[in-house]
Design a protein around this motif. Structure first.
Motif, short mmCIF file in Angstrom:
data_model
loop_
_atom_site.label_atom_id
_atom_site.label_comp_id
_atom_site.label_asym_id
_atom_site.label_seq_id
_atom_site.Cartn_x
_atom_site.Cartn_y
_atom_site.Cartn_z
N HIS A 43 31.38 -24.43 -1.05
CA HIS A 43 32.09 -23.14 -0.83
C HIS A 43 33.20 -24.01 0.01
N ALA A 44 34.05 -24.77 -0.70
CA ALA A 44 34.47 -25.27 -0.56
C ALA A 44 36.33 -24.43 0.24
N CYS A 45 36.47 -23.45 -0.74
CA CYS A 45 37.53 -22.53 -0.53
C CYS A 45 36.84 -21.26 0.88
N GLU A 46 36.24 -21.64 1.35
CA GLU A 46 35.69 -20.64 2.35
C GLU A 46 35.45 -19.15 1.59
N LYS A 47 34.71 -19.25 0.47
CA LYS A 47 34.56 -18.21 -0.05
C LYS A 47 35.48 -17.03 -0.86
N VAL A 48 36.82 -17.69 -0.93
CA VAL A 48 38.01 -16.47 -1.17
C VAL A 48 37.95 -16.84 -2.87
N CYS A 49 37.24 -17.50 -3.40
CA CYS A 49 37.44 -17.62 -5.12
C CYS A 49 39.03 -18.67 -5.08
N ALA A 50 38.91 -19.33 -4.42
CA ALA A 50 39.81 -20.43 -4.81
C ALA A 50 39.36 -21.81 -4.80
N CYS A 51 38.47 -21.61 -5.62
CA CYS A 51 37.88 -23.51 -6.22
C CYS A 51 36.88 -22.76 -7.19
N ALA A 52 35.88 -23.84 -7.64
CA ALA A 52 34.57 -23.87 -8.41
C ALA A 52 33.60 -24.42 -7.71
N THR A 53 33.40 -24.12 -6.68
CA THR A 53 32.34 -24.89 -5.70
C THR A 53 31.41 -24.53 -5.67
N CYS A 54 31.21 -23.28 -5.92
CA CYS A 54 30.22 -22.12 -5.50
C CYS A 54 28.91 -21.46 -7.25
N HIS A 55 29.97 -22.87 -8.30
CA HIS A 55 29.88 -22.46 -9.48
C HIS A 55 27.84 -22.54 -9.62
N ALA A 89 29.58 -18.39 -7.16
CA ALA A 89 28.86 -17.46 -6.76
C ALA A 89 29.62 -16.43 -5.14
N CYS A 90 30.45 -17.14 -5.31
CA CYS A 90 31.17 -16.63 -4.09
C CYS A 90 31.91 -14.70 -5.18
N CYS A 91 32.00 -14.79 -6.24
CA CYS A 91 32.43 -13.81 -6.52
C CYS A 91 31.14 -13.01 -7.10
N VAL A 92 29.73 -13.11 -6.37
CA VAL A 92 28.49 -11.87 -7.55
C VAL A 92 28.27 -10.79 -6.36
N ARG A 93 28.53 -10.15 -6.54
CA ARG A 93 27.91 -9.12 -5.24
C ARG A 93 26.39 -9.02 -5.52
N VAL A 94 25.58 -9.10 -5.29
CA VAL A 94 24.22 -9.10 -5.42
C VAL A 94 23.53 -6.85 -5.62
N LYS A 95 23.37 -6.86 -7.16
CA LYS A 95 22.52 -6.13 -7.34
C LYS A 95 21.50 -6.49 -8.83
N GLY A 96 20.83 -4.92 -7.98
CA GLY A 96 19.97 -4.91 -9.30
C GLY A 96 18.63 -5.01 -8.65
N PRO A 97 17.29 -5.36 -9.90
CA PRO A 97 16.07 -5.12 -9.45
C PRO A 97 15.72 -6.83 -9.20
N ALA A 98 16.36 -7.84 -10.12
CA ALA A 98 16.23 -9.04 -9.71
C ALA A 98 17.38 -10.58 -10.59
N LEU A 99 17.28 -11.30 -9.67
CA LEU A 99 18.38 -11.52 -10.40
C LEU A 99 17.49 -13.89 -10.71
N VAL A 100 18.39 -14.46 -11.49
CA VAL A 100 17.46 -15.55 -11.88
C VAL A 100 18.59 -16.81 -11.35
#
Length: 114
Positions: A43-55, A89-100
């Motif tokens: 998470h090189a940009c510290e989780k602010v959607c400024a890079c793509a390392t948390c793809h 992953a820095c843009c995804v807010r966890v929701k729903g019954p399950a995620l894979v």
């Protein structure tokens, strides 16, 4: 009533060799939940959607999530190996019954060898 989301991380040779399942709190960023459960996702940009390392690839459960906005889509253009299920992953807010979640073999910062 259980309001948590079951997150399954598929095996990844370096970051999660045996795979992982954990309960995540809805509304939290997926990157924060992964880190809290021992998955050392970049998470090189510290989780602010400024890079793509948390793809990541969301193999199941994406239908419960808000879609990617223009900023996330722009950053995904720089990620390695994107597909229709790619998200940051820095843009995804966890929701729903399950995620894979599948972690890519490579990141924007460096190649990971098998």
């Amino acid at each position: 009533m259980n309001t948590s989301t079951l997150v399954t991380v598929l095996p990844h040779d370096e970051l999660c060799p045996t795979g992982l399942r954990f309960e995540a709190r809805p509304g939290r960023k997926l990157v924060d939940e992964l880190l809290a459960h021992g998955v050392a996702i970049e998470h090189a940009c510290e989780k602010v959607c400024a890079c793509a390392t948390c793809h990541v690839h969301l193999r199941e459960g994406a239908e419960f999530l808000a879609g990617a906005d223009d900023e996330e889509e722009d950053q995904l253009d720089d990620a390695w190996g994107i597909d229709a299920q790619s998200r940051l992953a820095c843009c995804v807010r966890v929701k729903g019954p399950a995620l894979v979640v599948e972690l890519p073999k490579f990141s924007r910062n460096h190649a990971r060898e098998r």
